[in-house]
Scaffold this active site. Sequence first.
Site, short mmCIF file in Angstrom:
data_model
loop_
_atom_site.label_atom_id
_atom_site.label_comp_id
_atom_site.label_asym_id
_atom_site.label_seq_id
_atom_site.Cartn_x
_atom_site.Cartn_y
_atom_site.Cartn_z
N THR A 152 3.09 -2.39 -13.19
CA THR A 152 4.44 -2.91 -13.41
C THR A 152 5.08 -3.30 -12.09
OG1 THR A 152 4.66 -1.56 -15.38
CG2 THR A 152 6.71 -2.34 -14.39
N CYS B 54 -1.26 8.66 23.42
CA CYS B 54 -0.50 9.84 23.04
C CYS B 54 0.49 9.58 21.92
CB CYS B 54 0.24 10.38 24.23
SG CYS B 54 -0.87 11.17 25.37
N ASN C 3 0.09 -7.87 16.39
CA ASN C 3 1.29 -7.04 16.31
C ASN C 3 1.66 -6.39 17.64
OD1 ASN C 3 -1.26 -5.91 15.26
ND2 ASN C 3 -0.18 -3.96 15.38
N GLN D 50 2.82 -10.39 10.89
CA GLN D 50 3.74 -10.51 12.02
C GLN D 50 4.25 -11.94 12.21
OE1 GLN D 50 5.14 -8.15 13.61
NE2 GLN D 50 3.82 -6.40 13.10
N GLY E 209 6.86 -7.17 3.40
CA GLY E 209 8.31 -7.28 3.32
C GLY E 209 9.06 -6.64 4.47
N HIS E 210 8.61 -5.46 4.88
CA HIS E 210 9.45 -4.71 5.83
C HIS E 210 9.41 -5.25 7.24
CE1 HIS E 210 6.42 -1.97 7.86
NE2 HIS E 210 5.69 -2.40 6.84
N GLY F 184 1.58 -4.90 2.96
CA GLY F 184 0.67 -5.77 3.69
C GLY F 184 -0.75 -5.24 3.66
N THR F 185 -0.88 -3.94 3.78
CA THR F 185 -2.21 -3.31 3.78
C THR F 185 -2.94 -3.62 2.48
OG1 THR F 185 -1.39 -1.56 5.21
CG2 THR F 185 -3.40 -1.09 3.95
C1 LIG Z 1 -0.56 -7.26 11.60
C2 LIG Z 1 -0.24 -6.25 10.54
N1 LIG Z 1 -0.98 -6.20 9.42
C3 LIG Z 1 -0.72 -5.31 8.44
C4 LIG Z 1 0.32 -4.42 8.53
C5 LIG Z 1 0.52 -3.43 7.44
O1 LIG Z 1 1.59 -3.75 6.59
P1 LIG Z 1 2.18 -2.65 5.62
O2 LIG Z 1 2.88 -1.66 6.48
O3 LIG Z 1 3.14 -3.37 4.71
O4 LIG Z 1 1.06 -2.07 4.86
C6 LIG Z 1 1.12 -4.45 9.69
C7 LIG Z 1 2.24 -3.50 9.85
O5 LIG Z 1 2.16 -2.41 10.34
C8 LIG Z 1 0.82 -5.36 10.72
O6 LIG Z 1 1.54 -5.40 11.84
#
Ligand SMILES: Cc1ncc(COP(=O)(O)O)c(C=O)c1O
Lengths: 288, 407
Positions: free
Chosen positions: B242, B330, B156, B184, B205-206, B77-78
């Site tokens: 790839t 923390c 999130n 999310q 995906g995760h 996602g990042t």
């Molecule tokens: C709103 C949101 N954006 C982006 C991410 C990042 O996704 P990834 O862990 O696949 O890079 C997350 C997950 O932590 C998320 O909750």
Amino acid sequence: MWDYSEEVKEHFYNPRNVGVLEGANGVGDVGSISCGDALRLMLKVDAESDTITEARFQTFGCGSAIASSSALTEMVKGMKLDEALEITNQQIADFLGGLPPEKMHCSVMGREALHAAIADYRGEVWEDDHEEGALICKCFGIDAVMIEETIRANNLSSLEEVTNYTKAGGGCATCHEGIEEILTKVLAERGETLSPVVKQPEPKAPLTNLQRIKRIETVLESIRPALQRDHGDVELVDVDGKTVYVNMTGACSGCSQAAVTLGGIQQRLMEDLGEFVKVVPASAMKRA
Amino acid sequence: MSEKANNDVYLDNNATTMVAPEVVAEMLPFFTEQFGNPSSMHRFGDKVGKALKQARAQVQSLLGADLDSEIVFTSCGTEADSTAILSACKAQPERKEIITTVVEHPAVMEVCKHLEKEGYKVHWLTVDKRGRLDMQQYIDALSDQVAIVSVMWANNETGTLFPVQEMAELARTAGVMFHTDAVQAVGKVPINLKDTAIDMLSLSGHKLHAPKGVGVLYVRRGTRFRPLLRGGHQERGRRAGTENAAGIIALGKACEMAQEGLEYENSFVKAMRDRLEEGLLAAIPNCFVTGDPANRLPNTVNIAFEYIEGEAILMLLNRQGIAASSGSACTSGSLEPSHVMRAMDIPYTAAHGSIRFSLSRYNAMEDVERVIEVMPAIVNQLRQLSPYWAGDKPAANPEAAFSPTYA
Ligand SMILES: Cc1ncc(COP(=O)(O)O)c(C=O)c1O
């Protein structure tokens, strides 16, 4: 998940000396609610003996903050005040079998609560010496003001130097970008720019044999007065590559300190030459 | 990790999810028998190529995208977020402004902060105490100077939903590109991209029962695009490298399952979440829901427990085999509570004690009942340690009762 020691977990799950201490005569409130850790330490001090007879705490905070508070109360009970003031935050951490670097500030808070409570008992005002500034290094709790002032005061110009002087950046390394930004800013004021390459110690040209012998002689000359004061002396006999043969004479030659002295001379030589040398008594010289 | 591994309760699905067994089964052959490179000119590659095509169609279907070529697979996602924002900036170098919110995930926020340092003007949309945006502030920021708007579909931490479809329409009217981080939201709320004005969308995906390390950037056909990674011609030159074939195939299957499960998510999962919320609020004094309960993901509830700290709560929950997460400073090793809690102006004494419970279709009502059963004692135990608490209620005027010196 933090890698907490068994002791931390034990003191967190079963904290000792919790709650309000009735009749406390020394109370220290420290911490910062914005940072999520705050501690009230309550002491009962026996005036006659200047000894802490009871200690209790209340803590708003994470697992290690609660464990550090609990540990602290156990440590100080029965201590004289001056003794208690000697406790370092490292000792609190050690009592708990260590804390993760990012959690060391919990032990710092413990120590500060103790100082505040003792100051309160003595009727003094406790001054916290914290400088306000954006927190940069979370591992060691170093803020921007501290880093900036240290860079200025010591004319620092690299990240490594900042870490050596302040510890900032010496832990998890996530703040390196932040430190570099401060460096860039201060360097700009001096009309300099931050070097893009990691500073390496100046590569030294290898010494020629003659240079090496001359430097060894200079170092030995500087050591001799001290030896002579103890009625001994040292004399350079030969240099064979990295092996330096010396004659120890007088009081030193036979005494049990000879080996120590040889080791000391070797250390001094290595520091000065910047290379490895071995100092050996001339008596051990192989007969050609 | 726990003594009770068998009946552990996992309520941290916004952090990551279990890979569905069906998804694992689908991907496994692509490590061994079907190991070919889809770009290769032989049948080892061909089989994989066909499977990727199917996965692309599965994602397309869940997103309601017009074309399967609008789906670009990424490593997470990042990466999708970074690609979207940086692409918009590169493609329109004359536009030097960005609009985003103060409650984005770091995957968007840090990119914007970085661009800000490089000279971009970033309009940080603020939120109210319920985490809602001010549309007027948004409209005022839109102009032909803006390279991209990036607003998350769902937050999130709190699950709060943003009106991204309306916001995308407004952006389109103003001639501005619109991206949404829907990491999310995908699989939890219905999405039909072809009926929206959203130009780019990120997913991961995760978060929907596929493995970690695979994501998607949806790029509407015609959107000006500059790749982040250049190299081979994979993903039509929009993302070289790839393909993570097994991961992509897993994600395809997970999307198919998410589509089938959408109804369940919004009925049963939501019912469990509602029961958890109602049960905790009834059993524990001095706690409240953060975010906007009326506009929220069906699986998320974030509750702030006042006068205690989140990491301590999580440690005690963990000892009971219950997994959740916290907005406390923390837990992250930072010294500030979550930027989302701060943005909503939640007081520090509550922000540090905020706990997020996030469910999935793999939870059962018993899980929820377990939490409702153990939580009151955990909260009480920590409050007994707190200088802000006295007996069975907050200390009289808690902020004044305890105002420590900054150490
Ligand atoms: C709103 C949101 N954006 C982006 C991410 C990042 O996704 P990834 O862990 O696949 O890079 C997350 C997950 O932590 C998320 O909750």
